[in-house]
Scaffold this active site. Structure first.
Site, PDB file in Angstrom:
ATOM      1  N   VAL B 180       0.558  -0.620  -0.088  1.00 30.34           N
ATOM      2  CA  VAL B 180      -0.097   0.114   0.011  1.00 30.34           C
ATOM      3  C   VAL B 180       0.414   1.252   0.142  1.00 30.34           C
ATOM      4  O   VAL B 180       1.790   1.725   1.319  1.00 30.34           O
ATOM      5  CB  VAL B 180      -1.088  -0.119   1.225  1.00 30.34           C
ATOM      6  N   PRO B 181       1.066   1.709  -1.366  1.00 32.00           N
ATOM      7  CA  PRO B 181       1.992   2.713  -1.207  1.00 32.00           C
ATOM      8  C   PRO B 181       1.989   4.205  -0.561  1.00 32.00           C
ATOM      9  O   PRO B 181       1.625   5.038  -0.826  1.00 32.00           O
ATOM     10  CB  PRO B 181       2.198   2.967  -2.879  1.00 32.00           C
ATOM     11  N   CYS B 182       2.186   3.907   0.601  1.00 31.02           N
ATOM     12  CA  CYS B 182       2.024   5.566   1.618  1.00 31.02           C
ATOM     13  C   CYS B 182       3.741   6.308   0.995  1.00 31.02           C
ATOM     14  O   CYS B 182       3.445   6.784   1.364  1.00 31.02           O
ATOM     15  CB  CYS B 182       2.617   5.172   3.167  1.00 31.02           C
ATOM     16  N   HIS B 183       4.437   5.480   0.733  1.00 34.10           N
ATOM     17  CA  HIS B 183       5.981   5.687   0.446  1.00 34.10           C
ATOM     18  C   HIS B 183       6.043   7.567  -0.833  1.00 34.10           C
ATOM     19  O   HIS B 183       6.448   7.600  -0.995  1.00 34.10           O
ATOM     20  CB  HIS B 183       7.229   5.236   0.131  1.00 34.10           C
ATOM     21  N   ARG B 184       4.965   6.895  -1.339  1.00 33.98           N
ATOM     22  CA  ARG B 184       4.105   8.456  -2.516  1.00 33.98           C
ATOM     23  C   ARG B 184       3.518   8.971  -2.584  1.00 33.98           C
ATOM     24  O   ARG B 184       3.042  10.062  -3.137  1.00 33.98           O
ATOM     25  CB  ARG B 184       3.507   7.443  -3.387  1.00 33.98           C
TER      26      ARG B 184
END
Lengths: 178, 211
Positions: B180-184
């Protein structure tokens, strides 16, 4: 955090060795693998147990019960065929010191298990629980059903018998540190 | 003074003089036995939580799954043992190292880090995120691979478009980072902002996706 809620994997890594030693002492090296599996599978089935304070004593109790089931199934004790004579060291191995060392230590291990099988029941159990698994004598007494002093005596007598049986082995120290 | 439990643990090593030999083959035997046990436990449906760790460009990652799906991904800065102990409390202590159950997940991570996979296609278990935190996480896949969005832009996608700070919290406590791309999600001034795997990990993931 309560010990009763540790990841089960932690129980295996912390207590796997003591369960294995007790299983080997009670049913012999050959059948100990089955008892080990049955013990941890039963423990996992019952896990977590909020009423268990001492996880190690709980696991050793299951091991003892599984070993008794095993004996009921086969109805014999794993007594070495040749008796004590089979316990004598056999130093005909050739090779490097390391190889000889490994062979000697494997022979020694075999001798210890065989000698344990020759002990009277109570002494064998006491040595397994205290000297091999590291349970304090208070817990050993609960497993044996008796006083702590009686458990301590059974352990000391068991070690004395082992020393006599294993006297031919120069590595077997006669200093009982229990 | 040691407690009784500590004493009994320490008593395992060293063994009484003369008894050490019995431990000679123990390590190898225990590796074999625990392998068999894990298989049997799986077959009997006794593994509530399975885990394995994988190597990755952002360090060792812990992958954890329930029967439902992947439930937790942890960086090594979080302390894998600590994470497992927390999961024992919050989900179930019937936790076993069961690499096979995470084969598919491990493969997708490998593909992601090799640039051949842009989205993860795994069953996910969101039980560790509830309420608004869960809602935020369900929107993150809308930020495409290789792009970024600000915390306020993500807030605008939710039912509480002004809850920018809560979006930050949801991202910081994302139980399934990378997948779940919270790094984006970055700051509106363009700086990358904090990340539960550390700022270096966030920078590395963003530059990996930029290639």
């Amino acid at each position: 955090m309560t010990a009763a809620k540790l990841p089960f994997e932690v129980l295996i890594s912390r207590h796997g060795a003591s369960v294995l030693r007790v299983a080997r002492a009670l049913v012999g090296v050959q059948d100990a693998d089955d008892v080990w599996q049955e013990t941890f599978l039963a423990a996992l089935r019952a896990y977590p147990r909020t009423d268990v304070k001492n996880v190690q004593a709980w696991l050793i109790t299951i091991t003892r019960n599984k070993a008794m089931d095993h004996h009921r199934r086969i109805a014999t004790l794993p007594v070495p065929v040749g008796g004590v004579a089979d316990l004598l060291p056999n130093h005909t191995a050739s090779g490097t010191d390391a190889v000889i060392g490994a062979v000697e230590s494997a022979e020694m291990a075999q001798a210890v298990w065989a000698a344990l099988a020759l002990l009277p029941n109570k002494r064998r159990h006491a040595v397994a629980y205290h000297h091999l698994a590291g349970l304090p004598y208070a817990d050993v007494a609960e497993l044996l059903g008796g006083t702590e002093a009686a458990a301590r005596r059974a352990g000391a007598d068991g070690m004395k018998s082992l020393r006599t049986l294993l006297a031919p082995w120069k590595g077997f120290d006669d200093d009982d540190k229990s | 003074m040691m407690t009784r439990a500590e004493r009994s643990m320490h008593a395992l090593q060293p063994l009484n003089a003369g008894l050490e030999a019995v431990a000679a083959d123990e390590a190898a035997t225990l590796v074999r036995l625990s392998g068999v046990l894990r298989g049997a436990a799986q077959a009997h449906g006794l593994v509530d939580v399975a885990y394995r760790s994988i190597d990755s460009p952002v360090g060792p990652l812990l992958l954890v799954a329930t029967e439902v799906g992947l439930v937790r991904v942890a960086f090594s800065v979080e302390g894998h043992d600590t994470v497992l102990a927390e999961l024992a409390e919050s989900i179930s202590p019937r936790i076993l190292h069961a690499p096979a159950r995470l084969d598919a997940a491990a493969r997708e991570f490998e593909e992601y880090f090799a640039h051949t996979r842009h989205t993860f296609d795994l069953p996910l278990d969101f039980r560790l995120a509830s309420g608004f935190r869960y809602e935020v996480l369900t929107h993150l896949h809308e930020i495409e691979y290789g792009s970024t969005a600000s915390y306020s832009a993500v807030a605008a996608l939710t039912s509480s478009p002004r809850a920018v700070r809560a979006v930050g919290t949801a991202c910081a406590r994302n139980p399934l980072p990378v997948v779940v791309p919270c790094h984006r999600v970055i700051r509106s001034d363009g700086s990358q902002g904090a990340y539960l795997g550390g700022p270096e990990a966030k920078a590395l993931l963003l530059s990996l996706e930029a290639v």
